[in-house]
Enzyme design. Structure first.
Site, PDB file in Angstrom:
ATOM      1  N   TYR A 221       0.917  -1.348  -0.166  1.00 25.01           N
ATOM      2  CA  TYR A 221       0.114   0.090   0.086  1.00 25.01           C
ATOM      3  C   TYR A 221       0.836   1.170  -0.150  1.00 25.01           C
ATOM      4  O   TYR A 221       1.471   1.475   0.947  1.00 25.01           O
ATOM      5  CB  TYR A 221      -0.985   0.019   1.257  1.00 25.01           C
ATOM      6  CG  TYR A 221      -1.917   1.150   1.384  1.00 25.01           C
ATOM      7  CD1 TYR A 221      -2.984   1.266   0.731  1.00 25.01           C
ATOM      8  CD2 TYR A 221      -1.488   2.344   1.778  1.00 25.01           C
ATOM      9  CE1 TYR A 221      -3.961   2.315   0.686  1.00 25.01           C
ATOM     10  CE2 TYR A 221      -2.074   3.625   2.042  1.00 25.01           C
ATOM     11  CZ  TYR A 221      -3.304   3.396   1.408  1.00 25.01           C
ATOM     12  OH  TYR A 221      -4.366   4.354   1.245  1.00 25.01           O
TER      13      TYR A 221
ATOM     14  N   SER B 283       1.763   5.068   0.280  1.00 23.29           N
ATOM     15  CA  SER B 283       1.588   6.399   1.190  1.00 23.29           C
ATOM     16  C   SER B 283       2.345   7.639   0.648  1.00 23.29           C
ATOM     17  O   SER B 283       3.381   7.374   0.719  1.00 23.29           O
ATOM     18  CB  SER B 283       1.381   6.294   2.748  1.00 23.29           C
ATOM     19  OG  SER B 283       1.207   7.466   3.064  1.00 23.29           O
TER      20      SER B 283
ATOM     21  N   LEU C 281      -2.464  10.227   8.317  1.00 22.67           N
ATOM     22  CA  LEU C 281      -3.810   9.183   8.898  1.00 22.67           C
ATOM     23  C   LEU C 281      -3.070   7.771   8.452  1.00 22.67           C
ATOM     24  O   LEU C 281      -2.996   6.890   9.283  1.00 22.67           O
ATOM     25  CB  LEU C 281      -4.870   9.520   8.467  1.00 22.67           C
ATOM     26  CG  LEU C 281      -6.033   8.259   8.563  1.00 22.67           C
ATOM     27  CD1 LEU C 281      -6.228   8.254   9.989  1.00 22.67           C
ATOM     28  CD2 LEU C 281      -7.147   8.728   7.868  1.00 22.67           C
ATOM     29  N   GLU C 282      -2.458   7.483   7.177  1.00 21.40           N
ATOM     30  CA  GLU C 282      -2.068   6.151   6.753  1.00 21.40           C
ATOM     31  C   GLU C 282      -0.851   5.758   7.572  1.00 21.40           C
ATOM     32  O   GLU C 282      -0.782   4.484   7.843  1.00 21.40           O
ATOM     33  CB  GLU C 282      -1.836   6.448   5.166  1.00 21.40           C
ATOM     34  CG  GLU C 282      -2.977   6.525   4.418  1.00 21.40           C
ATOM     35  CD  GLU C 282      -2.656   6.955   3.101  1.00 21.40           C
ATOM     36  OE1 GLU C 282      -3.548   6.964   2.028  1.00 21.40           O
ATOM     37  OE2 GLU C 282      -1.400   7.344   2.685  1.00 21.40           O
ATOM     38  N   LEU C 283       0.128   7.005   8.078  1.00 20.19           N
ATOM     39  CA  LEU C 283       1.266   6.652   8.645  1.00 20.19           C
ATOM     40  C   LEU C 283       1.047   6.216  10.114  1.00 20.19           C
ATOM     41  O   LEU C 283       1.419   5.211  10.423  1.00 20.19           O
ATOM     42  CB  LEU C 283       2.236   7.806   8.459  1.00 20.19           C
ATOM     43  CG  LEU C 283       3.650   7.708   9.327  1.00 20.19           C
ATOM     44  CD1 LEU C 283       4.270   6.291   8.877  1.00 20.19           C
ATOM     45  CD2 LEU C 283       4.334   8.995   9.605  1.00 20.19           C
TER      46      LEU C 283
END
Length: 619
Positions: free
Chosen positions: A446, A448, A519-521
Site C-alpha cells: 500500500y 502512502s 493518517l495512513e502512517l
C-alpha cells in the site's frame, strides 16, 4: 738517454782537467819541442774521444708537467729553470764558470715550433737574471711551454715546463679557482695566513700595500681576522671562516705600478683538542647477532674517527685470526662506506659490512672481531654471533593455516559488504519462502504519499511501473483504486489491513499537505505495533529538516532504515535503490519476462479492484 746531475758534473770536471793538463801545466814548458808536439797530439786525441763519447746529441729531460706556473694577465711573474732547483740550485755559478750557457726557448700555445725568447723587448718586459726568466708584466699571449737549455760546444741538457696566463675579471679579486692553493687551519685555534710567493718581486726597502679579501669581500674590521701586511691573523678559527682568501700586493718599481694576486683556500679541520683514538659504535656488548645456518651472515662495524693531523685511519675484520687480506672464500664480501661529520670538519664515521653467504653451523661458532686504529690508539671488539633456532614446522603450518583462514574471512566480509544486496536477492529467489501463501492478504504494497502533481507522477509512473511490471507486486494506490462515495478513513484502514507492506514516500509535502498521508502512517504504525501483520518501508523522495518532522515520522525513522531516492542515479531498475527496495518488500515467487525497464506515459483508469492492471505499455 738522460744523465743524472752527477754524470754531467763529472764530465765538466774531466773536460776542465784536460784543458788544465794540456794548456796551462808548467811541466809541459820544460819539455823539448818534439815532446811538446807529441804531448799536444795526445791531448787532442783525449778531447776528441771525450767529445765523441758524451756529446753527440742533447740530453732532453722532457716536459715537467708538475711545475705548472699560473699567473694573471698584467702581473709580474718569474720562471726559475728546474735544472737548478732542489739538489742543483747551488750549481749555477759552477756551471757558468765551466763555460756552460743557459738559454731560453718557448713554444706558444697551439704551436709546434720552438723559438728563442726575445729579451730585447721595449721597457725590458722580458729579462734574464741568472737562472730566472722575468716577465714585467706577463701577457695572455705568453701562455705556452718554456724550455731552459744548459750547453757548450760539447754538452747539452734541457727541460721544458708550462706557463698558463689567466684572464682576471676586473670586478673580481680572483678569476680562477685553479689558481688557489689549499691550507688547513684547526678550529678553535689561532693561525696565520701568509701571502705566498711574493719574496724577491720587489726590493727589500720597498714597503708594499697589501689588501686582503675573503670571497672577494675586503677584510676590514672582520671579527676574529686582522690583516698585518703580508699576513692575515686568525685569532680563533671558526668554521664560517672557511673560503677563498686573496691577497693583492701593490708596489712600484722603476716608476711603474705592479700588482701581485695570490689566492689561498682556507679549509677548517677539527682541533687537536678533539683528537682521540677511534671510537667503536658497533658491534658492542649489548648486541647479539643471530643467523640461521644456510642463510647470510651480515655484521656491520661502525667506527668514529676524529680528525688527527698526519694520521692514518684503518679498519678491518678478523675472522678466526685471519685478516681481510687473507680472505679467499668467494662467499665472503666486505663493503666500506664513509659518512662525514658536519659539526667537526675532518671527522668521519667509517662503516665496514661483513657478509658471508650460505653460512655453515661451524662458521657461526667462529670469532668475528672488528679492529680500528689511528696514530692515537687501537680499538677491537668481538661481535657476539650465535646460531638462530628455527621455528618448528607445525608452528609454521599452523600460522599459514590461520593466515589463509583470516584472509578468506576478510575477503568474504569485503565481498559481502559490497554485494550483500545481490546475495540476499539471490537467496530469496532460489531458497526463500513465498510470503503471499496463506497469509490472507490481498495486496503486496500500500503506497502512502503526498497528493501533489510531482509525487503522484513519481508514484504512479516510476514506482508502480517497476514494482508491478518488473517485480510482479500488486500495489494499492488509494486515489487510483478506491471507490467513489466511500468513507476515506474506513477505506484507508481497510486497505492497510489487506496489505503486506506500507510504503511511505517521505518528502516535505508529506508533512505539510499530507493529512490523509499522516493518517495512513499512524494506522500503519499502530497495526505494526499491535498486531505485527504489516511492515513499514520508508522511501525518502526529498529530504526533510528534523524540525519539520511530525512525531510519527520521527518514530518511524528511529526504528526503520530509510531508502533514499537519488534522482537520475536511481532510475535504472538494476540500481542500488531498487535492490534495497526489493529486499524490503515481500518474498514472492514470480518470474519477470523483462530484463530492462522503459519509462512510458501512464493512463489512469479507476476500478473496483486494487490489483487491476490499468497501465498502457509500448508494443
Amino acid at each position: 738517454m738522460r744523465h743524472s746531475p752527477t754524470v754531467w758534473r763529472q764530465t765538466l770536471a774531466g773536460t776542465g782537467a784536460v784543458f788544465l793538463i794540456c794548456g796551462r801545466n808548467p811541466t809541459v814548458l820544460l819539455l823539448s819541442r818534439e815532446m811538446k808536439i807529441s804531448f799536444l797530439f795526445a791531448c787532442l786525441l783525449v778531447l776528441t774521444i771525450t767529445r765523441d763519447c758524451i756529446c753527440e746529441r742533447c740530453d732532453d729531460w722532457g716536459e715537467d708537467t708538475r711545475k705548472l706556473t699560473q699567473a694573471y694577465d698584467g702581473e709580474p711573474v718569474r720562471l726559475r729553470c728546474p735544472l737548478f732547483e732542489d739538489y742543483l740550485k747551488h750549481n749555477y755559478s759552477t756551471a757558468h764558470s765551466a763555460g756552460l750557457t743557459l738559454m731560453w726557448y718557448w713554444t706558444g700555445k697551439g704551436k709546434d715550433l720552438e723559438e728563442p725568447i726575445n729579451i730585447r723587448l721595449p721597457n725590458n718586459r722580458i729579462s734574464k737574471d741568472k737562472d730566472i726568466l722575468w716577465f714585467r708584466p706577463v701577457l695572455l699571449n705568453d701562455t705556452g711551454n718554456y724550455t731552459c737549455m744548459l750547453r757548450n760546444t760539447t754538452f747539452c741538457l734541457k727541460i721544458a715546463f708550462p706557463l698558463e696566463v689567466l684572464k682576471k675579471d676586473p670586478d673580481s679579486c680572483v678569476s680562477n679557482d685553479k689558481a688557489a692553493e689549499v691550507v688547513t687551519f684547526p678550529l678553535e685555534e689561532s693561525s696565520t695566513l701568509n701571502c705566498p710567493d711574493t719574496k724577491g718581486y720587489y726590493p727589500s726597502d720597498v714597503i708594499p700595500i697589501v689588501n686582503w679579501y675573503m670571497n672577494c669581500l675586503l677584510v676590514d674590521r672582520f671579527i676574529g681576522r686582522y690583516p698585518q701586511g703580508l699576513n692575515l691573523q686568525f685569532v680563533d678559527v671558526m668554521q664560517r671562516f672557511e673560503g677563498n682568501y686573496t691577497c693583492i700586493v701593490s708596489y712600484e718599481e722603476n716608476g711603474r705600478a705592479y700588482n701581485l694576486t695570490r689566492t689561498i683556500y682556507v679549509k677548517t679541520i677539527s682541533s687537536h683538542i678533539h683528537a682521540k683514538a677511534p671510537v667503536m659504535i658497533s658491534p658492542n656488548d649489548k648486541q647479539t647477532f643471530e643467523f640461521l645456518a644456510g642463510g647470510e651472515l651480515h655484521i656491520s662495524c661502525d667506527v668514529y674517527f676524529s680528525y688527527v693531523n698526519n694520521s692514518f685511519n684503518e679498519i678491518g675484520w678478523i675472522i678466526n685470526g685471519k685478516s681481510e687480506g687473507d680472505f679467499t672464500d668467494p662467499r665472503v664480501h666486505v663493503n666500506e662506506s664513509v659518512t662525514l661529520d658536519t659539526t667537526l670538519p675532518g671527522a668521519k664515521t667509517i662503516k665496514k659490512e661483513l657478509r658471508i653467504k650460505n653460512i655453515t653451523p661451524d662458521e657461526l661458532k667462529h670469532n668475528y672481531t672488528c679492529t680500528a686504529k689511528n696514530t692515537l690508539g687501537v680499538v677491537s671488539r668481538q661481535a657476539l654471533v650465535k646460531e638462530k633456532v628455527g621455528t618448528p614446522r607445525y608452528i609454521t603450518e599452523l600460522a599459514c593455516g590461520l593466515g589463509a583462514t583470516l584472509f578468506l574471512v576478510v575477503c568474504f566480509v569485503v565481498v559481502y559488504h559490497v554485494y550483500w544486496l545481490e546475495m540476499v536477492l539471490f537467496y530469496r529467489a532460489h531458497f526463500g519462502t513465498d510470503e503471499t501463501i496463506g497469509d490472507g492478504k490481498e495486496y503486496d504494497v500500500y503506497v502512502s504519499y503526498a497528493r501533489n502533481a510531482e509525487e503522484e507522477e513519481f508514484v504512479l509512473v516510476t514506482l508502480r511501473g517497476v514494482l508491478e511490471n518488473e517485480f510482479g507486486y500488486k500495489l494499492c494506490i488509494f486515489d487510483r483504486d478506491s471507490l467513489p462515495g466511500g468513507i476515506i478513513t474506513d477505506e484507508t484502514l481497510s486497505f492497510i489491513k489487506k496489505s503486506r507492506r506500507l510504503l511511505v514516500v517521505i518528502s516535505p509535502s508529506y508533512v505539510h499537505q499530507g493529512t490523509q498521508a499522516i493518517l495512513e502512517l499512524k494506522a500503519g504504525l499502530e497495526n505494526m505495533a499491535s498486531q505485527g501483520n504489516i511492515r513499514l518501508v520508508l522511501v525518502q523522495y526529498k529530504s526533510i529538516k528534523n524540525k519539520e518532522k511530525v512525531k510519527e515520522l520521527k518514530l518511524a525513522q528511529s526504528v526503520l532504515s530509510v531508502i533514499k531516492w537519488k534522482g537520475e542515479k536511481s532510475k535504472y531498475p538494476g540500481g542500488r535503490f531498487w535492490k534495497q527496495l526489493h529486499v524490503a518488500l515481500p518474498v514472492k515467487k514470480t518470474s519477470s519476462s523483462k530484463n530492462s525497464f522503459q519509462m512510458v506515459p501512464l493512463n489512469v483508469e479507476f476500478g473496483t479492484d486494487c490489483g487491476k492492471n490499468v497501465t498502457t505499455k509500448n508494443s
